[in-house]
Scaffold this motif. Sequence first.
Motif, short mmCIF file in Angstrom:
data_model
loop_
_atom_site.label_atom_id
_atom_site.label_comp_id
_atom_site.label_asym_id
_atom_site.label_seq_id
_atom_site.Cartn_x
_atom_site.Cartn_y
_atom_site.Cartn_z
N ALA A 73 -55.90 -42.51 39.33
CA ALA A 73 -57.17 -42.21 39.97
C ALA A 73 -57.53 -43.40 40.84
O ALA A 73 -57.12 -44.54 40.56
CB ALA A 73 -58.25 -41.97 38.92
N CYS A 74 -58.27 -43.15 41.89
CA CYS A 74 -58.68 -44.24 42.77
C CYS A 74 -60.06 -43.94 43.33
O CYS A 74 -60.54 -42.81 43.25
CB CYS A 74 -57.68 -44.42 43.91
SG CYS A 74 -57.65 -43.06 45.09
N MET A 75 -60.67 -44.97 43.88
CA MET A 75 -61.92 -44.80 44.58
C MET A 75 -61.68 -45.17 46.04
O MET A 75 -61.56 -46.36 46.37
CB MET A 75 -63.01 -45.70 43.98
CG MET A 75 -64.38 -45.47 44.63
SD MET A 75 -65.69 -46.52 43.96
CE MET A 75 -65.32 -48.08 44.77
N PRO A 76 -61.56 -44.16 46.91
CA PRO A 76 -61.39 -44.47 48.34
C PRO A 76 -62.64 -45.15 48.88
O PRO A 76 -63.76 -44.84 48.46
CB PRO A 76 -61.20 -43.10 48.99
CG PRO A 76 -60.91 -42.16 47.86
CD PRO A 76 -61.55 -42.74 46.64
N GLU A 77 -62.45 -46.08 49.80
CA GLU A 77 -63.56 -46.78 50.42
C GLU A 77 -63.54 -46.54 51.92
O GLU A 77 -62.50 -46.18 52.48
CB GLU A 77 -63.46 -48.29 50.17
CG GLU A 77 -63.52 -48.68 48.71
CD GLU A 77 -63.42 -50.19 48.52
OE1 GLU A 77 -64.38 -50.75 47.99
OE2 GLU A 77 -62.39 -50.77 48.90
N ASP A 78 -64.67 -46.74 52.55
CA ASP A 78 -64.72 -46.67 54.01
C ASP A 78 -63.75 -47.70 54.58
O ASP A 78 -63.59 -48.78 54.02
CB ASP A 78 -66.13 -46.96 54.52
CG ASP A 78 -67.12 -45.86 54.14
OD1 ASP A 78 -66.68 -44.73 53.87
OD2 ASP A 78 -68.33 -46.16 54.10
N GLY A 79 -63.11 -47.36 55.66
CA GLY A 79 -62.20 -48.30 56.30
C GLY A 79 -60.76 -48.19 55.84
O GLY A 79 -59.93 -49.01 56.19
N LEU A 158 -56.79 -52.09 47.37
CA LEU A 158 -55.58 -51.87 48.16
C LEU A 158 -55.96 -51.81 49.62
O LEU A 158 -56.84 -51.04 50.01
CB LEU A 158 -54.91 -50.54 47.77
CG LEU A 158 -54.51 -50.37 46.31
CD1 LEU A 158 -53.82 -49.03 46.12
CD2 LEU A 158 -53.62 -51.50 45.84
N VAL A 159 -55.30 -52.64 50.41
CA VAL A 159 -55.57 -52.73 51.85
C VAL A 159 -54.28 -52.36 52.57
O VAL A 159 -53.20 -52.83 52.19
CB VAL A 159 -56.00 -54.17 52.23
CG1 VAL A 159 -56.21 -54.32 53.72
CG2 VAL A 159 -57.23 -54.58 51.45
N GLU A 164 -54.81 -56.85 56.18
CA GLU A 164 -55.41 -57.80 55.26
C GLU A 164 -56.18 -58.86 56.04
O GLU A 164 -55.74 -59.25 57.12
CB GLU A 164 -54.38 -58.54 54.38
CG GLU A 164 -53.26 -57.75 53.80
CD GLU A 164 -52.05 -57.66 54.71
OE1 GLU A 164 -51.10 -58.43 54.58
OE2 GLU A 164 -52.07 -56.77 55.57
N PRO A 165 -57.28 -59.35 55.48
CA PRO A 165 -58.02 -60.41 56.17
C PRO A 165 -57.20 -61.71 56.18
O PRO A 165 -56.40 -61.94 55.27
CB PRO A 165 -59.29 -60.58 55.34
CG PRO A 165 -59.01 -59.92 54.03
CD PRO A 165 -57.91 -58.93 54.25
#
Length: 168
Positions: A73-79, A158-159, A164-165
């Motif tokens: 399971a994951c939580m997608p984020e904006d961006g 996860l990016v 990655e910054p």
Amino acid sequence: MKKTLMERSKPLVQKVSSTRGFAKVAPYVVPAMDKVVHRLTKGKVLLSAQMLPGIVLTATGAKSGQPRRTPLACMPEDGGTFVLIGSNFGRTDHPAWTGNLIRHPDAEISWKGKDLLVVARLLEGAEREAAWAAVLKFWPPYASYAARVDRQIRLFRLVPRGAEPAVD
């Protein structure tokens, strides 16, 4: 507007997924079903993702060095980033995939039938606390998982690789 069956059943699923009985059975049943369905649908479907967004993580084993595929399971984020929650269904030990990402942060995910190269970062401090608050809002049963264990549940962001910054 009429709610779908999935929307109507979400409170029941959240209640059931918070139980100790679910924590005993789910780690064996849910990933096995997800792996089979994911393979049969060529990466387009995860059964568990019908209630909670999910990915298939391919990470290098911390000890074996071999690729390890794990439906999560994951939580997608904006961006285009994702948060992974190392809850292990509220069991006492950290899930193996978290150790794999700590040792080998370069990984691949399958998200809605697309393969993406990602870099995982273990969240700590204020960044972890902010992500944890968002996770609990996103899926409240994680609070019951955390209450059953004497460890801090690991969170990873996860990016997409290349996004990655910069590190100072």
